[in-house]
Design a protein around this motif. Sequence first.
Motif, PDB file in Angstrom:
ATOM      1  N   ALA A  22       0.826  -1.216   0.000  1.00 22.66           N
ATOM      2  CA  ALA A  22       0.000   0.000   0.000  1.00 22.66           C
ATOM      3  C   ALA A  22       0.855   1.258   0.000  1.00 22.66           C
ATOM      4  O   ALA A  22       0.456   2.284  -0.550  1.00 22.66           O
ATOM      5  CB  ALA A  22      -0.932  -0.004   1.211  1.00 22.66           C
ATOM      6  N   GLY A  23       2.045   1.183   0.594  1.00 21.42           N
ATOM      7  CA  GLY A  23       2.908   2.349   0.671  1.00 21.42           C
ATOM      8  C   GLY A  23       3.831   2.513  -0.522  1.00 21.42           C
ATOM      9  O   GLY A  23       4.530   3.523  -0.634  1.00 21.42           O
ATOM     10  N   LEU A  24       3.848   1.555  -1.425  1.00 18.17           N
ATOM     11  CA  LEU A  24       4.738   1.631  -2.584  1.00 18.17           C
ATOM     12  C   LEU A  24       4.148   2.504  -3.683  1.00 18.17           C
ATOM     13  O   LEU A  24       2.929   2.583  -3.837  1.00 18.17           O
ATOM     14  CB  LEU A  24       4.969   0.236  -3.171  1.00 18.17           C
ATOM     15  CG  LEU A  24       5.820  -0.726  -2.367  1.00 18.17           C
ATOM     16  CD1 LEU A  24       5.874  -2.080  -3.076  1.00 18.17           C
ATOM     17  CD2 LEU A  24       7.229  -0.193  -2.174  1.00 18.17           C
ATOM     18  N   ALA A  25       5.023   3.114  -4.433  1.00 16.43           N
ATOM     19  CA  ALA A  25       4.599   3.868  -5.610  1.00 16.43           C
ATOM     20  C   ALA A  25       4.098   2.879  -6.659  1.00 16.43           C
ATOM     21  O   ALA A  25       4.501   1.715  -6.679  1.00 16.43           O
ATOM     22  CB  ALA A  25       5.770   4.670  -6.164  1.00 16.43           C
ATOM     23  N   GLU A  26       3.215   3.334  -7.528  1.00 12.12           N
ATOM     24  CA  GLU A  26       2.632   2.454  -8.545  1.00 12.12           C
ATOM     25  C   GLU A  26       3.686   1.862  -9.475  1.00 12.12           C
ATOM     26  O   GLU A  26       3.524   0.754  -9.973  1.00 12.12           O
ATOM     27  CB  GLU A  26       1.581   3.218  -9.370  1.00 12.12           C
ATOM     28  CG  GLU A  26       0.297   3.502  -8.621  1.00 12.12           C
ATOM     29  CD  GLU A  26      -0.449   2.232  -8.227  1.00 12.12           C
ATOM     30  OE1 GLU A  26      -0.506   1.285  -9.042  1.00 12.12           O
ATOM     31  OE2 GLU A  26      -0.960   2.196  -7.100  1.00 12.12           O
ATOM     32  N   ASP A  27       4.763   2.596  -9.718  1.00 13.10           N
ATOM     33  CA  ASP A  27       5.793   2.103 -10.634  1.00 13.10           C
ATOM     34  C   ASP A  27       6.949   1.401  -9.914  1.00 13.10           C
ATOM     35  O   ASP A  27       7.963   1.091 -10.526  1.00 13.10           O
ATOM     36  CB  ASP A  27       6.319   3.256 -11.494  1.00 13.10           C
ATOM     37  CG  ASP A  27       6.966   4.359 -10.652  1.00 13.10           C
ATOM     38  OD1 ASP A  27       6.737   4.390  -9.425  1.00 13.10           O
ATOM     39  OD2 ASP A  27       7.683   5.186 -11.236  1.00 13.10           O
ATOM     40  N   ALA A  28       6.788   1.123  -8.633  1.00  8.09           N
ATOM     41  CA  ALA A  28       7.848   0.461  -7.859  1.00  8.09           C
ATOM     42  C   ALA A  28       8.019  -0.983  -8.330  1.00  8.09           C
ATOM     43  O   ALA A  28       7.076  -1.641  -8.751  1.00  8.09           O
ATOM     44  CB  ALA A  28       7.515   0.481  -6.374  1.00  8.09           C
ATOM     45  N   ASN A  29       9.262  -1.436  -8.291  1.00  5.47           N
ATOM     46  CA  ASN A  29       9.564  -2.819  -8.651  1.00  5.47           C
ATOM     47  C   ASN A  29       9.322  -3.729  -7.450  1.00  5.47           C
ATOM     48  O   ASN A  29       9.695  -3.403  -6.329  1.00  5.47           O
ATOM     49  CB  ASN A  29      11.014  -2.955  -9.104  1.00  5.47           C
ATOM     50  CG  ASN A  29      11.270  -2.262 -10.423  1.00  5.47           C
ATOM     51  OD1 ASN A  29      10.411  -2.242 -11.295  1.00  5.47           O
ATOM     52  ND2 ASN A  29      12.453  -1.694 -10.568  1.00  5.47           N
ATOM     53  N   ILE A  30       8.721  -4.878  -7.718  1.00  3.80           N
ATOM     54  CA  ILE A  30       8.479  -5.877  -6.675  1.00  3.80           C
ATOM     55  C   ILE A  30       9.202  -7.148  -7.097  1.00  3.80           C
ATOM     56  O   ILE A  30       9.092  -7.586  -8.243  1.00  3.80           O
ATOM     57  CB  ILE A  30       6.972  -6.148  -6.501  1.00  3.80           C
ATOM     58  CG1 ILE A  30       6.280  -4.888  -6.012  1.00  3.80           C
ATOM     59  CG2 ILE A  30       6.745  -7.303  -5.527  1.00  3.80           C
ATOM     60  CD1 ILE A  30       4.774  -4.998  -5.909  1.00  3.80           C
ATOM     61  N   TYR A  31       9.945  -7.724  -6.167  1.00  6.92           N
ATOM     62  CA  TYR A  31      10.692  -8.942  -6.434  1.00  6.92           C
ATOM     63  C   TYR A  31      10.234 -10.049  -5.498  1.00  6.92           C
ATOM     64  O   TYR A  31       9.874  -9.809  -4.348  1.00  6.92           O
ATOM     65  CB  TYR A  31      12.192  -8.698  -6.253  1.00  6.92           C
ATOM     66  CG  TYR A  31      12.748  -7.735  -7.270  1.00  6.92           C
ATOM     67  CD1 TYR A  31      13.223  -8.192  -8.484  1.00  6.92           C
ATOM     68  CD2 TYR A  31      12.789  -6.373  -7.007  1.00  6.92           C
ATOM     69  CE1 TYR A  31      13.727  -7.309  -9.438  1.00  6.92           C
ATOM     70  CE2 TYR A  31      13.283  -5.482  -7.940  1.00  6.92           C
ATOM     71  CZ  TYR A  31      13.752  -5.958  -9.155  1.00  6.92           C
ATOM     72  OH  TYR A  31      14.238  -5.078 -10.082  1.00  6.92           O
ATOM     73  N   LYS A  32      10.274 -11.265  -6.024  1.00  5.25           N
ATOM     74  CA  LYS A  32       9.887 -12.443  -5.258  1.00  5.25           C
ATOM     75  C   LYS A  32      11.121 -13.329  -5.131  1.00  5.25           C
ATOM     76  O   LYS A  32      11.817 -13.592  -6.115  1.00  5.25           O
ATOM     77  CB  LYS A  32       8.770 -13.187  -5.997  1.00  5.25           C
ATOM     78  CG  LYS A  32       8.304 -14.441  -5.328  1.00  5.25           C
ATOM     79  CD  LYS A  32       7.183 -15.071  -6.147  1.00  5.25           C
ATOM     80  CE  LYS A  32       6.649 -16.302  -5.456  1.00  5.25           C
ATOM     81  NZ  LYS A  32       5.520 -16.874  -6.210  1.00  5.25           N
ATOM     82  N   LEU A  33      11.382 -13.788  -3.907  1.00  7.11           N
ATOM     83  CA  LEU A  33      12.520 -14.659  -3.667  1.00  7.11           C
ATOM     84  C   LEU A  33      12.116 -16.102  -3.970  1.00  7.11           C
ATOM     85  O   LEU A  33      11.224 -16.658  -3.345  1.00  7.11           O
ATOM     86  CB  LEU A  33      12.981 -14.539  -2.207  1.00  7.11           C
ATOM     87  CG  LEU A  33      14.218 -15.329  -1.825  1.00  7.11           C
ATOM     88  CD1 LEU A  33      15.432 -14.847  -2.601  1.00  7.11           C
ATOM     89  CD2 LEU A  33      14.482 -15.190  -0.324  1.00  7.11           C
ATOM     90  N   VAL A  34      12.775 -16.688  -4.964  1.00  8.86           N
ATOM     91  CA  VAL A  34      12.537 -18.082  -5.348  1.00  8.86           C
ATOM     92  C   VAL A  34      13.879 -18.797  -5.220  1.00  8.86           C
ATOM     93  O   VAL A  34      14.758 -18.628  -6.068  1.00  8.86           O
ATOM     94  CB  VAL A  34      11.987 -18.200  -6.785  1.00  8.86           C
ATOM     95  CG1 VAL A  34      11.767 -19.654  -7.163  1.00  8.86           C
ATOM     96  CG2 VAL A  34      10.713 -17.402  -6.940  1.00  8.86           C
ATOM     97  N   GLY A  35      14.010 -19.542  -4.133  1.00  6.85           N
ATOM     98  CA  GLY A  35      15.306 -20.162  -3.854  1.00  6.85           C
ATOM     99  C   GLY A  35      16.323 -19.062  -3.623  1.00  6.85           C
ATOM    100  O   GLY A  35      16.057 -18.107  -2.882  1.00  6.85           O
TER     101      GLY A  35
END
Length: 103
Positions: A47-60
């Motif tokens: 909710a606090g991130l900017a709309e264009d912020a990058n989101i990363y998922k940790l997979v291994g």
Amino acid sequence: MVDDQKELQTLSEEYQKIHGSLQSAIDARQKLDAQQQENRGVQKEFAGLAEDANIYKLVGPILLKQDRGEAVLAVDGRLEFIDKEMYRWSPGDEPSETFLILE
């Protein structure tokens, strides 16, 4: 006298089963509570991130870039599942009482 001892032994065994079931329910509820708090924290971060912020998922050992909408849906889905499971393990609710009575 022997019958009383057998009855006491039977009651003691039933108590141990119920106590074990209750402990399992408590452990499950605590685990779900921790998962719920973690996912709500992630929801607040989103909710606090900017709309264009990058989101990363940790997979291994790798961080993969993830679409914001996909990430939000995944967290919302996990929270919905956790809420349903918490209801199932809640004391005083019908499913939990049934579980304890059947044991």
